[in-house]
Design an enzyme around this catalytic site. Structure first.
Site, PDB file in Angstrom:
ATOM      1  N   TYR A   1       0.894  -1.062   0.048  1.00  0.00           N
ATOM      2  CA  TYR A   1      -0.183   0.070   0.229  1.00  0.00           C
ATOM      3  C   TYR A   1       0.991   1.361   0.214  1.00  0.00           C
ATOM      4  CZ  TYR A   1      -3.760   3.083   1.466  1.00  0.00           C
ATOM      5  OH  TYR A   1      -4.771   4.134   1.719  1.00  0.00           O
TER       6      TYR A   1
ATOM      7  N   LYS B   1       0.794   4.036  -2.982  1.00  0.00           N
ATOM      8  CA  LYS B   1       0.433   5.456  -2.646  1.00  0.00           C
ATOM      9  C   LYS B   1       1.671   6.293  -3.019  1.00  0.00           C
ATOM     10  CE  LYS B   1      -3.767   4.780  -1.257  1.00  0.00           C
ATOM     11  NZ  LYS B   1      -4.856   5.327  -2.434  1.00  0.00           N
TER      12      LYS B   1
END
Length: 250
Positions: free
Chosen positions: A151, A155
Protein backbone atom coordinates in the site's frame (compact mmCIF):
# COMPACT_ATOMS: atom_id res chain seq x y z
CA UNK A 1 -19.25 27.77 -11.36
CA UNK A 2 -19.60 25.87 -14.60
CA UNK A 3 -21.34 22.54 -14.15
CA UNK A 4 -19.14 19.70 -15.43
CA UNK A 5 -19.14 15.92 -15.44
CA UNK A 6 -17.10 14.29 -12.70
CA UNK A 7 -16.05 10.67 -12.29
CA UNK A 8 -15.28 9.38 -8.80
CA UNK A 9 -13.95 5.83 -8.45
CA UNK A 10 -14.47 3.84 -5.29
CA UNK A 11 -17.60 5.91 -4.71
CA UNK A 12 -19.67 3.28 -2.91
CA UNK A 13 -18.62 4.40 0.56
CA UNK A 14 -16.14 6.35 2.67
CA UNK A 15 -14.02 9.02 1.04
CA UNK A 16 -15.32 8.21 -2.44
CA UNK A 17 -18.97 8.59 -1.47
CA UNK A 18 -18.28 11.81 0.44
CA UNK A 19 -16.36 13.21 -2.54
CA UNK A 20 -19.10 12.31 -5.00
CA UNK A 21 -21.68 14.06 -2.84
CA UNK A 22 -19.47 17.12 -2.35
CA UNK A 23 -18.84 17.52 -6.08
CA UNK A 24 -22.57 17.19 -6.69
CA UNK A 25 -23.24 19.94 -4.14
CA UNK A 26 -20.73 22.06 -6.05
CA UNK A 27 -22.99 21.71 -9.08
CA UNK A 28 -21.36 18.92 -11.05
CA UNK A 29 -22.97 15.85 -12.58
CA UNK A 30 -21.33 12.86 -10.91
CA UNK A 31 -20.64 9.33 -12.06
CA UNK A 32 -20.19 7.12 -8.99
CA UNK A 33 -17.97 4.23 -10.11
CA UNK A 34 -17.27 1.17 -8.03
CA UNK A 35 -16.73 -2.56 -8.31
CA UNK A 36 -19.83 -2.79 -6.10
CA UNK A 37 -22.33 -1.14 -8.44
CA UNK A 38 -25.30 -1.72 -6.12
CA UNK A 39 -23.58 0.21 -3.34
CA UNK A 40 -22.46 2.94 -5.74
CA UNK A 41 -26.09 3.24 -6.76
CA UNK A 42 -26.94 4.26 -3.20
CA UNK A 43 -24.48 7.14 -3.50
CA UNK A 44 -25.96 8.21 -6.84
CA UNK A 45 -29.51 7.93 -5.57
CA UNK A 46 -28.71 10.16 -2.59
CA UNK A 47 -27.27 12.78 -4.92
CA UNK A 48 -30.38 12.67 -7.09
CA UNK A 49 -32.62 12.86 -4.02
CA UNK A 50 -30.76 16.02 -3.02
CA UNK A 51 -31.46 17.56 -6.42
CA UNK A 52 -28.27 16.67 -8.28
CA UNK A 53 -27.45 14.63 -11.38
CA UNK A 54 -25.71 11.31 -10.94
CA UNK A 55 -25.39 7.79 -12.23
CA UNK A 56 -23.79 4.64 -10.83
CA UNK A 57 -21.48 2.54 -12.99
CA UNK A 58 -19.93 -0.78 -12.11
CA UNK A 59 -16.25 -1.07 -13.01
CA UNK A 60 -13.14 -3.08 -12.27
CA UNK A 61 -10.57 -0.30 -12.51
CA UNK A 62 -7.76 -2.81 -12.98
CA UNK A 63 -9.39 -4.23 -16.13
CA UNK A 64 -8.78 -2.34 -19.38
CA UNK A 65 -12.01 -3.35 -21.11
CA UNK A 66 -14.10 -2.65 -18.01
CA UNK A 67 -12.64 0.85 -17.71
CA UNK A 68 -13.22 1.64 -21.38
CA UNK A 69 -16.84 0.51 -21.15
CA UNK A 70 -17.43 2.47 -17.94
CA UNK A 71 -16.10 5.73 -19.35
CA UNK A 72 -18.14 5.29 -22.53
CA UNK A 73 -21.23 4.82 -20.39
CA UNK A 74 -20.47 7.98 -18.41
CA UNK A 75 -20.12 9.94 -21.64
CA UNK A 76 -23.45 8.65 -22.95
CA UNK A 77 -25.35 9.28 -19.71
CA UNK A 78 -23.78 12.46 -18.30
CA UNK A 79 -21.39 13.81 -20.91
CA UNK A 80 -17.65 13.83 -21.37
CA UNK A 81 -15.74 13.83 -18.07
CA UNK A 82 -13.91 17.02 -17.10
CA UNK A 83 -13.09 15.90 -13.55
CA UNK A 84 -11.59 12.55 -12.53
CA UNK A 85 -11.02 11.47 -8.95
CA UNK A 86 -8.97 8.27 -8.70
CA UNK A 87 -10.03 7.07 -5.26
CA UNK A 88 -10.57 3.32 -5.68
CA UNK A 89 -8.36 1.30 -3.37
CA UNK A 90 -7.98 -1.91 -1.40
CA UNK A 91 -5.89 -3.17 1.50
CA UNK A 92 -3.93 -6.41 1.65
CA UNK A 93 -1.83 -5.61 4.70
CA UNK A 94 0.95 -7.81 6.02
CA UNK A 95 4.60 -7.71 7.01
CA UNK A 96 6.80 -8.26 3.98
CA UNK A 97 7.94 -11.74 4.98
CA UNK A 98 4.30 -12.81 5.19
CA UNK A 99 3.05 -10.97 2.12
CA UNK A 100 2.10 -13.03 -0.93
CA UNK A 101 2.83 -11.96 -4.49
CA UNK A 102 -0.93 -12.02 -5.12
CA UNK A 103 -1.51 -9.48 -2.34
CA UNK A 104 1.21 -7.26 -3.75
CA UNK A 105 -0.22 -7.49 -7.26
CA UNK A 106 -3.81 -6.88 -6.12
CA UNK A 107 -2.93 -3.60 -4.40
CA UNK A 108 -0.79 -2.39 -7.29
CA UNK A 109 -3.51 -3.41 -9.74
CA UNK A 110 -6.28 -1.38 -8.12
CA UNK A 111 -4.29 1.67 -7.03
CA UNK A 112 -1.69 2.20 -9.75
CA UNK A 113 -2.96 0.26 -12.75
CA UNK A 114 -6.48 1.45 -11.97
CA UNK A 115 -5.45 5.10 -11.82
CA UNK A 116 -3.47 4.69 -15.04
CA UNK A 117 -6.32 3.06 -16.95
CA UNK A 118 -8.96 5.51 -15.70
CA UNK A 119 -6.76 8.52 -16.42
CA UNK A 120 -5.76 7.33 -19.87
CA UNK A 121 -9.43 6.89 -20.79
CA UNK A 122 -10.65 10.16 -19.28
CA UNK A 123 -7.82 12.43 -20.39
CA UNK A 124 -8.69 11.94 -24.06
CA UNK A 125 -11.95 13.80 -23.44
CA UNK A 126 -10.18 16.46 -21.37
CA UNK A 127 -7.56 17.05 -24.05
CA UNK A 128 -10.30 17.48 -26.63
CA UNK A 129 -12.02 20.04 -24.39
CA UNK A 130 -8.72 21.72 -23.42
CA UNK A 131 -9.82 21.51 -19.80
CA UNK A 132 -9.56 18.94 -17.04
CA UNK A 133 -9.04 18.27 -13.37
CA UNK A 134 -7.44 15.02 -12.19
CA UNK A 135 -7.23 14.32 -8.46
CA UNK A 136 -5.50 11.18 -7.19
CA UNK A 137 -5.80 9.78 -3.69
CA UNK A 138 -2.45 9.10 -2.05
CA UNK A 139 -1.92 8.61 1.69
CA UNK A 140 0.44 9.45 4.53
CA UNK A 141 1.38 5.77 4.21
CA UNK A 142 3.39 6.87 1.16
CA UNK A 143 5.95 8.02 3.72
CA UNK A 144 6.20 4.45 5.07
CA UNK A 145 3.95 2.40 7.35
CA UNK A 146 4.60 -0.91 9.05
CA UNK A 147 2.62 -3.78 7.56
CA UNK A 148 1.76 -1.88 4.40
CA UNK A 149 4.74 -2.27 2.08
CA UNK A 150 2.42 -2.81 -0.89
CA UNK A 151 0.00 0.00 0.00
CA UNK A 152 2.83 2.41 0.86
CA UNK A 153 4.58 1.70 -2.43
CA UNK A 154 1.34 2.17 -4.36
CA UNK A 155 0.54 5.47 -2.65
CA UNK A 156 4.07 6.76 -3.17
CA UNK A 157 3.69 5.75 -6.81
CA UNK A 158 0.48 7.78 -7.02
CA UNK A 159 2.47 10.87 -6.14
CA UNK A 160 5.01 10.33 -8.92
CA UNK A 161 2.16 9.49 -11.29
CA UNK A 162 0.44 12.74 -10.37
CA UNK A 163 3.48 14.92 -10.88
CA UNK A 164 4.18 13.37 -14.27
CA UNK A 165 0.58 13.89 -15.38
CA UNK A 166 0.90 17.54 -14.42
CA UNK A 167 3.96 17.87 -16.65
CA UNK A 168 2.49 16.00 -19.62
CA UNK A 169 -1.06 17.36 -19.58
CA UNK A 170 -0.64 20.94 -18.39
CA UNK A 171 -0.44 22.39 -21.88
CA UNK A 172 -3.93 21.05 -22.56
CA UNK A 173 -5.49 22.97 -19.68
CA UNK A 174 -5.47 19.90 -17.42
CA UNK A 175 -4.22 19.95 -13.85
CA UNK A 176 -3.26 16.92 -11.78
CA UNK A 177 -2.94 16.93 -8.01
CA UNK A 178 -2.98 14.42 -5.17
CA UNK A 179 -4.61 14.38 -1.75
CA UNK A 180 -2.88 12.30 0.92
CA UNK A 181 -5.17 11.58 3.87
CA UNK A 182 -3.97 10.60 7.30
CA UNK A 183 -6.18 8.65 9.70
CA UNK A 184 -9.75 8.94 8.41
CA UNK A 185 -12.77 7.23 9.94
CA UNK A 186 -13.67 4.75 7.20
CA UNK A 187 -14.35 1.05 6.78
CA UNK A 188 -10.84 0.66 5.38
CA UNK A 189 -9.36 2.10 8.58
CA UNK A 190 -11.53 -0.29 10.56
CA UNK A 191 -9.93 -3.17 8.63
CA UNK A 192 -6.53 -1.87 9.69
CA UNK A 193 -7.61 -2.07 13.34
CA UNK A 194 -8.62 -5.69 12.83
CA UNK A 195 -5.21 -6.47 11.34
CA UNK A 196 -3.52 -4.88 14.33
CA UNK A 197 -5.66 -6.87 16.77
CA UNK A 198 -7.25 -3.85 18.43
CA UNK A 199 -10.73 -2.34 18.39
CA UNK A 200 -11.65 0.40 15.96
CA UNK A 201 -12.18 2.81 18.86
CA UNK A 202 -8.72 2.02 20.22
CA UNK A 203 -7.13 2.76 16.87
CA UNK A 204 -9.01 6.05 16.52
CA UNK A 205 -8.27 7.13 20.08
CA UNK A 206 -4.58 6.36 19.72
CA UNK A 207 -4.38 8.20 16.41
CA UNK A 208 -6.20 11.26 17.79
CA UNK A 209 -3.62 11.56 20.57
CA UNK A 210 -0.83 11.84 17.97
CA UNK A 211 -2.64 14.29 15.68
CA UNK A 212 -1.97 17.97 16.44
CA UNK A 213 -5.60 19.03 15.92
CA UNK A 214 -6.68 16.34 18.40
CA UNK A 215 -9.06 14.31 16.27
CA UNK A 216 -9.12 11.85 13.39
CA UNK A 217 -10.42 12.95 10.03
CA UNK A 218 -13.81 12.40 8.47
CA UNK A 219 -14.40 11.54 4.79
CA UNK A 220 -15.81 15.03 4.32
CA UNK A 221 -12.46 16.55 5.34
CA UNK A 222 -10.82 14.80 2.40
CA UNK A 223 -13.71 15.60 0.06
CA UNK A 224 -13.24 19.31 0.76
CA UNK A 225 -9.60 19.15 -0.35
CA UNK A 226 -10.53 17.19 -3.47
CA UNK A 227 -13.22 19.75 -4.27
CA UNK A 228 -10.66 22.56 -4.23
CA UNK A 229 -8.35 20.76 -6.66
CA UNK A 230 -11.37 19.99 -8.85
CA UNK A 231 -12.48 23.61 -8.94
CA UNK A 232 -11.88 26.26 -11.57
CA UNK A 233 -10.11 28.32 -8.91
CA UNK A 234 -7.32 25.72 -8.80
CA UNK A 235 -6.29 26.23 -12.41
CA UNK A 236 -2.77 27.38 -11.49
CA UNK A 237 -2.19 24.59 -8.96
CA UNK A 238 -0.82 21.39 -10.44
CA UNK A 239 1.55 18.59 -9.53
CA UNK A 240 0.97 19.10 -5.82
CA UNK A 241 0.45 16.65 -2.95
CA UNK A 242 -1.75 17.95 -0.12
CA UNK A 243 -1.59 16.05 3.16
CA UNK A 244 -4.97 16.08 4.90
CA UNK A 245 -3.89 14.64 8.22
CA UNK A 246 -4.50 17.18 10.97
CA UNK A 247 -0.78 17.90 11.09
CA UNK A 248 2.44 17.17 9.21
CA UNK A 249 1.59 13.46 9.03
CA UNK A 250 -0.21 10.64 10.80
Amino acid sequence: MTSRTAIVTGAARGIGAATAKRLARDGHAVAALDLLEDQARATAEQIVADGGRATAVGVDVSDEDSVAAAVERVVSELGAPAILVNNAGILRDNLIFKMSADDWDAVMGVHLRGAFLMTRAAQAHMVAARYGRIVNLSSTSALGNRGQVNYAAAKAGMQGFTKTLAIELGRFGITANAVAPGTIRTAMTEATAERMGITFDQLLEGAAQRIPVGRVGQPEDVAAAVAFFASEDAGFVSGQVLYVAGGPRD
